[in-house]
Structure formats: C-alpha cells, structure tokens
Design a protein around this motif. Structure first.
Motif, PDB file in Angstrom:
ATOM      1  N   ARG A 154       0.825  -1.199   0.000  1.00  0.00           N
ATOM      2  CA  ARG A 154       0.000   0.000   0.000  1.00  0.00           C
ATOM      3  C   ARG A 154       0.865   1.257   0.000  1.00  0.00           C
ATOM      4  O   ARG A 154       0.572   2.233  -0.699  1.00  0.00           O
ATOM      5  CB  ARG A 154      -0.933  -0.009   1.213  1.00  0.00           C
ATOM      6  N   ILE A 155       1.937   1.218   0.802  1.00  0.00           N
ATOM      7  CA  ILE A 155       2.847   2.372   0.828  1.00  0.00           C
ATOM      8  C   ILE A 155       3.494   2.578  -0.531  1.00  0.00           C
ATOM      9  O   ILE A 155       3.610   3.713  -1.023  1.00  0.00           O
ATOM     10  CB  ILE A 155       3.915   2.171   1.924  1.00  0.00           C
ATOM     11  N   ARG A 156       3.876   1.490  -1.168  1.00  0.00           N
ATOM     12  CA  ARG A 156       4.485   1.606  -2.497  1.00  0.00           C
ATOM     13  C   ARG A 156       3.500   2.173  -3.509  1.00  0.00           C
ATOM     14  O   ARG A 156       3.862   2.962  -4.385  1.00  0.00           O
ATOM     15  CB  ARG A 156       4.993   0.230  -2.940  1.00  0.00           C
ATOM     16  N   ILE A 157       2.255   1.753  -3.409  1.00  0.00           N
ATOM     17  CA  ILE A 157       1.233   2.268  -4.322  1.00  0.00           C
ATOM     18  C   ILE A 157       1.041   3.771  -4.111  1.00  0.00           C
ATOM     19  O   ILE A 157       0.937   4.550  -5.070  1.00  0.00           O
ATOM     20  CB  ILE A 157      -0.091   1.505  -4.125  1.00  0.00           C
ATOM     21  N   TYR A 158       1.012   4.201  -2.857  1.00  0.00           N
ATOM     22  CA  TYR A 158       0.856   5.632  -2.574  1.00  0.00           C
ATOM     23  C   TYR A 158       2.008   6.439  -3.143  1.00  0.00           C
ATOM     24  O   TYR A 158       1.806   7.521  -3.728  1.00  0.00           O
ATOM     25  CB  TYR A 158       0.750   5.844  -1.062  1.00  0.00           C
ATOM     26  N   ILE A 159       3.209   5.924  -2.965  1.00  0.00           N
ATOM     27  CA  ILE A 159       4.386   6.645  -3.469  1.00  0.00           C
ATOM     28  C   ILE A 159       4.357   6.719  -4.990  1.00  0.00           C
ATOM     29  O   ILE A 159       4.652   7.772  -5.594  1.00  0.00           O
ATOM     30  CB  ILE A 159       5.677   5.968  -2.976  1.00  0.00           C
ATOM     31  N   THR A 160       3.978   5.619  -5.635  1.00  0.00           N
ATOM     32  CA  THR A 160       3.921   5.610  -7.096  1.00  0.00           C
ATOM     33  C   THR A 160       2.883   6.585  -7.623  1.00  0.00           C
ATOM     34  O   THR A 160       3.144   7.362  -8.556  1.00  0.00           O
ATOM     35  CB  THR A 160       3.620   4.192  -7.596  1.00  0.00           C
ATOM     36  N   VAL A 161       1.687   6.565  -7.030  1.00  0.00           N
ATOM     37  CA  VAL A 161       0.622   7.455  -7.485  1.00  0.00           C
ATOM     38  C   VAL A 161       0.976   8.911  -7.202  1.00  0.00           C
ATOM     39  O   VAL A 161       0.713   9.807  -8.025  1.00  0.00           O
ATOM     40  CB  VAL A 161      -0.709   7.061  -6.813  1.00  0.00           C
ATOM     41  N   ALA A 162       1.589   9.177  -6.043  1.00  0.00           N
ATOM     42  CA  ALA A 162       1.976  10.550  -5.716  1.00  0.00           C
ATOM     43  C   ALA A 162       3.037  11.061  -6.689  1.00  0.00           C
ATOM     44  O   ALA A 162       3.001  12.231  -7.118  1.00  0.00           O
ATOM     45  CB  ALA A 162       2.493  10.617  -4.285  1.00  0.00           C
TER      46      ALA A 162
END
Length: 309
Positions: free
Chosen positions: A283-291
């Motif tokens: 989830r953290i990786r997804i947030y970083i990618t989308v941001a």
C-alpha cells in the motif's frame, strides 16, 4: 694621424707580412695561450670537435647535467610521480562514491532507434504491453537494447530544448532577458532535484527497498520535459486553447507512463516478507507511485504557464 709633408701612402704597395711573433719576441704584447684550449663556438661557448657546444656547460659553478645525474634528484622525481598517481586514484575513488562513471555511461548508451521509440512511448504509452526491464547475466540491458530501460539522454536534450523554447517564447512576447531565462532554467533544474530528493527520502523513511537508484529517478523525473516542450509549442502555435489541450494529453500520458514504469520496481516485494508486512508495504508503495505520477502534471503546468500569454 698626420703624415709628413711630401709623403703619400699608396694602397697598392703594402709592407710584406712577416712571420708571426714568437714567444720572447719583444714586439709581442700578450702571450698566445690558445694552443691548449678547444676551439670556440661563435657565441663564445667551448665547442666539441663537430662544432656543437659541449653538453653540461658549467654556468657559474652550476652544471645542467647535474640535475639528471644527481641520485637525490631522481629519487625526488620518482617520489613526486608516485604521489601524483596516488592523488589521482584518491580523486577517482571519491568521484565514484557519489557519481559512478560506469553507471552514468549506462544511461547514455542510446541510439537513434531507441530515441524515436522512447519518444513515441512517452506520447502514446497506452498501447504498450510489456513494461519489464530485460536483464542479461543479472545486469539490466542498456537502453539501446531495451526501450523500457531509463536513460538520461532524452531528459538532458529535452531540458536544453525547453530552455531554448522558453527563450523564444519570451522573445516573441518581448519579455526576453538573460536574467529571466536564467531564472527559468535554474527553477526547472532545482524543482527536479527537489522532486528526486523527496522521493528518495520517502522511500528511505518508509523502509521500502527497491531497485531504484538516484539516476533512475532523475531519468523518470526528466521525462516531463518532453511533455513541456509539446505543451509550450502548442501554446505558441494555437494559443491558450492549444496549450491546455496539449497539457491534458501530455499529463495523462506521462502519469500512465510513470505508474507502469515504476510499478515493476517500487511494487516489487521481497519473498521473505510476511503477509501483513507484504500488504502494508505494498500500500505504501502504491501511494508513493501514485503521488510521483500525480506530481508531474503540476510541475508541467508550473513551469510552462508563464510562457503563454
């Protein structure tokens, strides 16, 4: 000199030259000492039999050959050469700690075919299927052999082109000055560095391990300049309407490209992670990618809107 009256010297009748005065001749003023000396050079230096000046001429007690024949001088020269080589090695190691030349060469290993394919992928990424970077013997293939590999050639050239296009836009609007163009270039460069540092810091704080390096992030961040060039050119040709249409297209294409490119590296997880850790870190990786992807349109607009009036 006065001559006696009635006497007139004639240049045709000269007294015959007698024999050279010998040692002990009372008419000789100085003794002839040239018999035991070597022949002299026209400049006054002693000559060798071939007519060349002798090597190692002693100038006031200082011999030129003494520099090369002195053992202490040879030791000092060898020591200085070794110290220079050691200093060169130390400088090379310090440079490699921060900027690896071999890694930097990898990001510039491109050709014309790769550049054309990459530009088409940046503008039309929706039909691309395979986004994985290919490897050869546990090493990623160079950009010229893999269109999915990041490079720094396109970002570098796009940055320079953006600065030139910004200067032309300011000139058309009669707002050009070297100071304004310098501010434009430095602002774009500083914001890109801040973006890369912020992403590295985010990955470090959330303890997310990935294969991304600073050069990778710099390449992905620099691809926005391709969209910025198309946006500014559309604004100059078609006005504000063309600017916003190009802004929307390049922003969506770049966001899609960033998400699909970073997904393979940021979302990759270690097999040793547990299920809870696996899900939370994903989830953290997804947030970083989308941001990261969502930040690109904001930067494109911030760096180009003042060029269109």
């Amino acid at each position: 000199m006065a001559y006696q009256q009635g006497y007139r010297a004639s240049p045709k009748h000269r007294a015959p030259r007698g024999p050279a005065p010998t040692m002990g001749d009372p008419t000789q003023l100085f003794d002839d000492t040239s018999a035991g000396m070597p022949p002299q050079h026209p400049g006054g230096y002693p000559s060798q039999p071939g007519g060349y000046p002798q090597q190692g001429y002693d100038m006031g007690g200082f011999s030129v050959d003494s520099i090369f024949t002195d053992p202490m001088a040879n030791v000092a020269m060898a020591y200085g050469s070794s110290m220079a080589n050691q200093g060169k090695d130390m400088v090379s190691k310090e440079i490699d700690r921060f900027v690896s030349i071999n890694k930097l060469k990898y990001f510039f290993a491109v050709d014309t075919k790769y550049v054309m394919k990459k530009l088409a992928l940046l503008m039309f990424p929706y039909t691309h299927q395979n986004w994985e970077v290919r490897y050869h013997r546990d090493s990623p293939m160079t950009p010229r052999h893999d269109v999915n590999a990041p490079d720094l050639y396109i970002p570098s050239m796009a940055f320079i082109t953006y600065i030139l296009l910004a200067g032309m836009a300011l000139g058309i609007q009669k707002r050009f000055s070297p100071e304004v163009l310098g501010v434009c270039a430095s602002t774009a460069l500083v914001w890109m560095i801040i973006e890369v540092l912020a992403l590295l810091l985010s990955l470090y704080l959330v303890t997310v391990h990935s294969e991304l390096t600073a050069f990778d992030l710099l390449a992905y961040s620099g691809y926005k300049y391709v969209g910025m060039i198309l946006t500014v050119a559309s604004g100059l040709l078609f006005g504000s309407d063309g600017y916003y249409v190009a802004l929307a297209w390049t922003s969506c294409a770049l966001m899609f490209f960033i998400v699909r490119s970073l997904r393979m590296k940021i979302l990759a997880t270690a097999s040793s992670e547990g299920v809870v850790s696996h899900n939370s870190k994903n989830r953290i990786r997804i947030y970083i990618t989308v941001a990261t992807a969502g930040f690109q349109p904001l930067m494109i607009y911030w760096l180009t809107f003042h060029l269109i009036r």
